[in-house]
Write an enzyme that holds these catalytic residues in place. Structure first.
Site, PDB file in Angstrom:
ATOM      1  N   ARG A 160       1.232   8.772   8.929  1.00  0.00           N
ATOM      2  CA  ARG A 160       1.001  10.179   8.587  1.00  0.00           C
ATOM      3  C   ARG A 160      -0.208  10.767   9.301  1.00  0.00           C
ATOM      4  O   ARG A 160      -0.196  11.915   9.715  1.00  0.00           O
ATOM      5  CB  ARG A 160       0.804  10.309   7.066  1.00  0.00           C
ATOM      6  CG  ARG A 160       2.102  10.448   6.298  1.00  0.00           C
ATOM      7  CD  ARG A 160       1.815  10.498   4.797  1.00  0.00           C
ATOM      8  NE  ARG A 160       2.916  11.128   4.052  1.00  0.00           N
ATOM      9  CZ  ARG A 160       4.085  10.561   3.793  1.00  0.00           C
ATOM     10  NH1 ARG A 160       4.347   9.359   4.259  1.00  0.00           N
ATOM     11  NH2 ARG A 160       5.007  11.204   3.103  1.00  0.00           N
ATOM     12  N   HIS A 186       4.791   5.731  13.057  1.00  0.00           N
ATOM     13  CA  HIS A 186       5.187   6.597  11.938  1.00  0.00           C
ATOM     14  C   HIS A 186       4.022   7.033  11.057  1.00  0.00           C
ATOM     15  O   HIS A 186       4.233   7.724  10.050  1.00  0.00           O
ATOM     16  CB  HIS A 186       6.195   5.879  11.053  1.00  0.00           C
ATOM     17  CG  HIS A 186       5.624   4.687  10.348  1.00  0.00           C
ATOM     18  ND1 HIS A 186       4.912   4.794   9.180  1.00  0.00           N
ATOM     19  CD2 HIS A 186       5.634   3.382  10.657  1.00  0.00           C
ATOM     20  CE1 HIS A 186       4.512   3.593   8.809  1.00  0.00           C
ATOM     21  NE2 HIS A 186       4.932   2.719   9.683  1.00  0.00           N
ATOM     22  N   GLU A 237      -2.520   5.134   2.481  1.00  0.00           N
ATOM     23  CA  GLU A 237      -2.357   3.722   2.123  1.00  0.00           C
ATOM     24  C   GLU A 237      -3.652   3.060   1.652  1.00  0.00           C
ATOM     25  O   GLU A 237      -3.628   2.221   0.746  1.00  0.00           O
ATOM     26  CB  GLU A 237      -1.759   2.938   3.305  1.00  0.00           C
ATOM     27  CG  GLU A 237      -0.283   3.233   3.577  1.00  0.00           C
ATOM     28  CD  GLU A 237      -0.036   4.499   4.374  1.00  0.00           C
ATOM     29  OE1 GLU A 237      -1.010   5.165   4.784  1.00  0.00           O
ATOM     30  OE2 GLU A 237       1.140   4.850   4.578  1.00  0.00           O
ATOM     31  N   HIS A 246      11.524   6.071  13.983  1.00  0.00           N
ATOM     32  CA  HIS A 246      11.509   6.222  12.514  1.00  0.00           C
ATOM     33  C   HIS A 246      12.237   7.505  12.120  1.00  0.00           C
ATOM     34  O   HIS A 246      12.189   8.505  12.846  1.00  0.00           O
ATOM     35  CB  HIS A 246      10.039   6.272  12.070  1.00  0.00           C
ATOM     36  CG  HIS A 246       9.813   6.142  10.590  1.00  0.00           C
ATOM     37  ND1 HIS A 246      10.131   7.131   9.696  1.00  0.00           N
ATOM     38  CD2 HIS A 246       9.278   5.143   9.845  1.00  0.00           C
ATOM     39  CE1 HIS A 246       9.802   6.747   8.469  1.00  0.00           C
ATOM     40  NE2 HIS A 246       9.286   5.531   8.525  1.00  0.00           N
ATOM     41  N   GLU A 297       0.110  -8.967  -1.374  1.00  0.00           N
ATOM     42  CA  GLU A 297      -0.628  -8.389  -0.238  1.00  0.00           C
ATOM     43  C   GLU A 297      -1.823  -7.576  -0.757  1.00  0.00           C
ATOM     44  O   GLU A 297      -2.049  -6.429  -0.370  1.00  0.00           O
ATOM     45  CB  GLU A 297       0.268  -7.532   0.666  1.00  0.00           C
ATOM     46  CG  GLU A 297      -0.306  -7.381   2.069  1.00  0.00           C
ATOM     47  CD  GLU A 297       0.585  -6.559   3.013  1.00  0.00           C
ATOM     48  OE1 GLU A 297       1.433  -7.163   3.679  1.00  0.00           O
ATOM     49  OE2 GLU A 297       0.423  -5.338   3.081  1.00  0.00           O
ATOM     50  N   ASP A 344       0.790  -1.230   0.000  1.00  0.00           N
ATOM     51  CA  ASP A 344       0.000   0.000   0.000  1.00  0.00           C
ATOM     52  C   ASP A 344       0.821   1.279   0.000  1.00  0.00           C
ATOM     53  O   ASP A 344       0.310   2.338   0.343  1.00  0.00           O
ATOM     54  CB  ASP A 344      -0.901  -0.008   1.238  1.00  0.00           C
ATOM     55  CG  ASP A 344      -0.099  -0.172   2.521  1.00  0.00           C
ATOM     56  OD1 ASP A 344       1.126   0.030   2.486  1.00  0.00           O
ATOM     57  OD2 ASP A 344      -0.701  -0.490   3.561  1.00  0.00           O
TER      58      ASP A 344
HETATM   59  C1  UD1 Z   1       6.335   5.121   4.085  1.00  0.00           C
HETATM   60  C2  UD1 Z   1       5.006   4.658   3.478  1.00  0.00           C
HETATM   61  C3  UD1 Z   1       4.164   3.931   4.517  1.00  0.00           C
HETATM   62  C4  UD1 Z   1       4.959   2.823   5.181  1.00  0.00           C
HETATM   63  C5  UD1 Z   1       6.250   3.415   5.750  1.00  0.00           C
HETATM   64  C6  UD1 Z   1       7.095   2.341   6.364  1.00  0.00           C
HETATM   65  C7  UD1 Z   1       3.957   6.033   1.740  1.00  0.00           C
HETATM   66  C8  UD1 Z   1       3.149   7.210   1.444  1.00  0.00           C
HETATM   67  N1  UD1 Z   1       4.252   5.807   3.035  1.00  0.00           N
HETATM   68  O1  UD1 Z   1       6.038   6.123   5.051  1.00  0.00           O
HETATM   69  O2  UD1 Z   1       3.031   3.367   3.889  1.00  0.00           O
HETATM   70  O3  UD1 Z   1       4.192   2.257   6.212  1.00  0.00           O
HETATM   71  O4  UD1 Z   1       6.993   4.025   4.680  1.00  0.00           O
HETATM   72  O5  UD1 Z   1       8.117   2.884   7.141  1.00  0.00           O
HETATM   73  O6  UD1 Z   1       4.363   5.316   0.849  1.00  0.00           O
HETATM   74  N2  UD1 Z   1      13.561   8.925   5.903  1.00  0.00           N
HETATM   75  C9  UD1 Z   1      14.939   8.900   5.966  1.00  0.00           C
HETATM   76  N3  UD1 Z   1      15.577   7.723   5.653  1.00  0.00           N
HETATM   77  C10 UD1 Z   1      14.922   6.587   5.336  1.00  0.00           C
HETATM   78  C11 UD1 Z   1      13.516   6.617   5.297  1.00  0.00           C
HETATM   79  C12 UD1 Z   1      12.850   7.796   5.577  1.00  0.00           C
HETATM   80  O7  UD1 Z   1      15.572   9.899   6.263  1.00  0.00           O
HETATM   81  O8  UD1 Z   1      15.557   5.562   5.080  1.00  0.00           O
HETATM   82  C13 UD1 Z   1      12.864  10.213   6.201  1.00  0.00           C
HETATM   83  C14 UD1 Z   1      13.010  11.213   5.042  1.00  0.00           C
HETATM   84  O9  UD1 Z   1      13.081  12.517   5.566  1.00  0.00           O
HETATM   85  C15 UD1 Z   1      11.710  11.021   4.268  1.00  0.00           C
HETATM   86  C16 UD1 Z   1      10.747  10.790   5.416  1.00  0.00           C
HETATM   87  O10 UD1 Z   1      11.466   9.974   6.351  1.00  0.00           O
HETATM   88  O11 UD1 Z   1      11.390  12.133   3.459  1.00  0.00           O
HETATM   89  C17 UD1 Z   1       9.439  10.161   5.063  1.00  0.00           C
HETATM   90  O12 UD1 Z   1       9.596   8.985   4.271  1.00  0.00           O
HETATM   91  P1  UD1 Z   1       8.338   8.470   3.391  1.00  0.00           P
HETATM   92  O13 UD1 Z   1       8.720   7.234   2.663  1.00  0.00           O
HETATM   93  O14 UD1 Z   1       7.825   9.590   2.587  1.00  0.00           O
HETATM   94  O15 UD1 Z   1       7.221   8.195   4.469  1.00  0.00           O
HETATM   95  P2  UD1 Z   1       7.120   7.113   5.610  1.00  0.00           P
HETATM   96  O16 UD1 Z   1       6.445   7.763   6.757  1.00  0.00           O
HETATM   97  O17 UD1 Z   1       8.420   6.449   5.813  1.00  0.00           O
HETATM   98  N1  UDP Z   2      11.237  -2.963  11.715  1.00  0.00           N
HETATM   99  C1  UDP Z   2      12.629  -3.005  11.722  1.00  0.00           C
HETATM  100  N2  UDP Z   2      13.313  -2.139  12.560  1.00  0.00           N
HETATM  101  C2  UDP Z   2      12.672  -1.252  13.366  1.00  0.00           C
HETATM  102  C3  UDP Z   2      11.252  -1.204  13.324  1.00  0.00           C
HETATM  103  C4  UDP Z   2      10.575  -2.069  12.480  1.00  0.00           C
HETATM  104  O1  UDP Z   2      13.230  -3.801  11.013  1.00  0.00           O
HETATM  105  O2  UDP Z   2      13.348  -0.511  14.092  1.00  0.00           O
HETATM  106  C5  UDP Z   2      10.509  -3.882  10.810  1.00  0.00           C
HETATM  107  C6  UDP Z   2       9.369  -4.654  11.416  1.00  0.00           C
HETATM  108  O3  UDP Z   2       9.800  -5.897  11.932  1.00  0.00           O
HETATM  109  C7  UDP Z   2       8.410  -4.834  10.245  1.00  0.00           C
HETATM  110  C8  UDP Z   2       8.664  -3.606   9.399  1.00  0.00           C
HETATM  111  O4  UDP Z   2       9.914  -3.075   9.808  1.00  0.00           O
HETATM  112  O5  UDP Z   2       8.753  -5.953   9.447  1.00  0.00           O
HETATM  113  C9  UDP Z   2       7.572  -2.602   9.623  1.00  0.00           C
HETATM  114  O6  UDP Z   2       7.906  -1.420   8.993  1.00  0.00           O
HETATM  115  P1  UDP Z   2       7.182  -0.062   9.247  1.00  0.00           P
HETATM  116  O7  UDP Z   2       6.628  -0.022  10.631  1.00  0.00           O
HETATM  117  O8  UDP Z   2       8.173   0.974   8.851  1.00  0.00           O
HETATM  118  O9  UDP Z   2       6.036  -0.055   8.153  1.00  0.00           O
HETATM  119  P2  UDP Z   2       4.558  -0.637   8.099  1.00  0.00           P
HETATM  120  O10 UDP Z   2       4.565  -2.049   8.544  1.00  0.00           O
HETATM  121  O11 UDP Z   2       3.716   0.222   8.970  1.00  0.00           O
HETATM  122  O12 UDP Z   2       4.174  -0.459   6.681  1.00  0.00           O
END
Ligand code: UD1
Ligand code: UDP
Length: 367
Positions: A213, A211, A131, A244, A117, A95
């Site tokens: 939104r 994390h 999502e 996060h 999924e 998603d």
């Molecule tokens: C994204 C997904 C969400 C998923 C989540 C898992 C979308 C819209 N959201 O949300 O569905 O559950 O990932 O974690 O697709 N950042 C870093 N380094 C990283 C990753 C993120 O610095 O490795 C920071 C950056 O500033 C980035 C921000 O986090 O711009 C947000 O990342 P983004 O992928 O847009 O949103 P998530 O909240 O991570």
């Molecule tokens: N996870 C990880 N390290 C962390 C927190 C989560 O490896 O510090 C793993 C967790 O076991 C799961 C996945 O990341 O498999 C979940 O990711 P996240 O919560 O970012 O996204 P979501 O599941 O909400 O899409």
């Protein structure tokens, strides 16, 4: 058969890794892996743990990116990848905006999409945001649907998807978890010693992640207030929170929770360390989707900081409770666990670890 497997965030990489491995081992499949790079630091260790290299990396991440940034950069990047590789199938997961944008790019290029999924629904377009919309849109454009559970398949049938296009597979997260638990013997050296100490001597640990939104702003302030209250009320409770990297999460969490001796904030943990942390904790408090599936597989109870879930199976099995991003409800539920030690669930509703093989077989039989 040429298959392009696409992912870009931490959870997608974890859940696609077992499928990448199965397809890689199939002589009838030429697979290439495309990382959109929607995540960077949180993605790289997962690829290295599962020993996966991207053939294409769109490398799109920018600090503080918004949904338009992600979508437009992936669409532009995917166009060239599809032209170069000319796959028969594009596989996307779940998603995320990576899943949506990759699906749209494949649709424009006339390439079939397999949705791993598929069929999860909350029924509320804005929860989780974006999502739920991403899932619906991917499922309008896909050609094959890999639904983790019967309930997910029923959602798709109700929306008019032909049953011949749906395969109930279980969730690939169980494949990943089984693979990882084989290898996990304890924390690696990268986990700070303070965090490791929090789990020693049979200490009771509350493991926290968050994390979403829709929880930014007020929701995160409530979550932080709840954790402060709990830390003060139960000095013997250790709260471990790998934070996060999103600045919208980092800022409130570091501001409100840095100064308490029994709240231990950490960088995101690498997957094997996090699996070990889940196994070693007493209760998990999270708004994550994937953790709602992993925790029951490990027999751990979960409080979900959301008002609705697209994963009701564990809710019905009693392993998961919804508490919203609400200070009072979070405090009451953790207090209840602290005083009552509720039972954990025995059965895992999400699969048997063979999901990836089922998906691979389907593709080979329906190429
Ligand atoms: C994204 C997904 C969400 C998923 C989540 C898992 C979308 C819209 N959201 O949300 O569905 O559950 O990932 O974690 O697709 N950042 C870093 N380094 C990283 C990753 C993120 O610095 O490795 C920071 C950056 O500033 C980035 C921000 O986090 O711009 C947000 O990342 P983004 O992928 O847009 O949103 P998530 O909240 O991570
Ligand atoms: N996870 C990880 N390290 C962390 C927190 C989560 O490896 O510090 C793993 C967790 O076991 C799961 C996945 O990341 O498999 C979940 O990711 P996240 O919560 O970012 O996204 P979501 O599941 O909400 O899409």
């Amino acid at each position: 058969m040429k298959v392009l497997t696409v992912f870009g965030t931490r959870p997608e990489a974890i859940k696609m890794a077992p499928l990448v491995k199965v397809l890689h081992d199939s002589p009838a499949v030429e697979q290439k892996v495309c990382s959109t790079g929607q995540h960077r630091e949180m993605l790289e260790p997962i690829m290295s743990f599962f020993d996966i290299e991207a053939d294409f990396n769109l490398d799109i991440m920018q600090p503080g990116q918004d949904l338009t940034d992600i979508t437009s950069r992936i669409l532009l990047g995917m166009r060239g990848v599809l032209q170069e590789f000319q796959p028969d199938w594009v596989l996307v997961h779940g998603d995320t905006t990576t899943a949506l944008a990759a699906t749209l790019a494949a649709f424009y290029a006339g390439v079939k999409v397999g949705h791993v999924e598929a069929g999860l629904r909350t029924g509320s377009l804005y929860a989780p945001f974006p999502e739920e919309a991403n899932r619906l849109l991917v499922d309008r454009l896909a050609s094959a649907y890999f639904a983790p559970t019967q309930r997910n398949a029923d959602n798709l049938l109700r929306e008019g998807v032909a049953s011949s296009r749906i395969l109930i597979t279980g969730n690939t997260v169980v494949d990943a978890l089984l693979w990882a638990t084989e290898k996990v013997k304890g924390f690696s050296e990268q986990v700070p010693s303070g965090i490791q100490t929090a789990f020693e001597n049979n200490a009771r640990v509350l493991l926290v992640t968050g994390h979403r939104r829709e929880n930014f702003g007020k929701g995160f302030r409530q979550i932080c207030a709840a954790l402060r209250t709990l830390a003060g009320r139960f000095p013997d409770l250790n709260i471990v929170y790998p934070v996060h990297l999103n600045p919208q999460v980092q800022k409130p969490v570091l501001e409100y929770l840095s100064d308490l001796p029994n709240i231990l904030l950490a960088a995101p943990m690498e997957y094997p360390d996090f699996v070990f942390a889940m196994k070693s904790s007493g209760l998990i408090l999270t708004d994550s989707g994937g953790i709602q599936e992993e925790a029951p597989s490990l027999g751990k109870p979960v409080l979900v900081m959301r008002d609705t879930t697209e994963r009701p199976e564990a809710l019905e099995a009693g392993a998961v409770q919804l508490v919203g991003a609400d200070e009072d409800r979070i405090v009451a539920a953790v207090e209840n666990w602290w005083t009552d030690k509720p039972l954990v669930m025995a059965a895992n509703p999400y699969g048997d670890g063979q999901s990836s093989s089922r998906i691979s077989d389907y593709l080979l039989n329906n190429g």
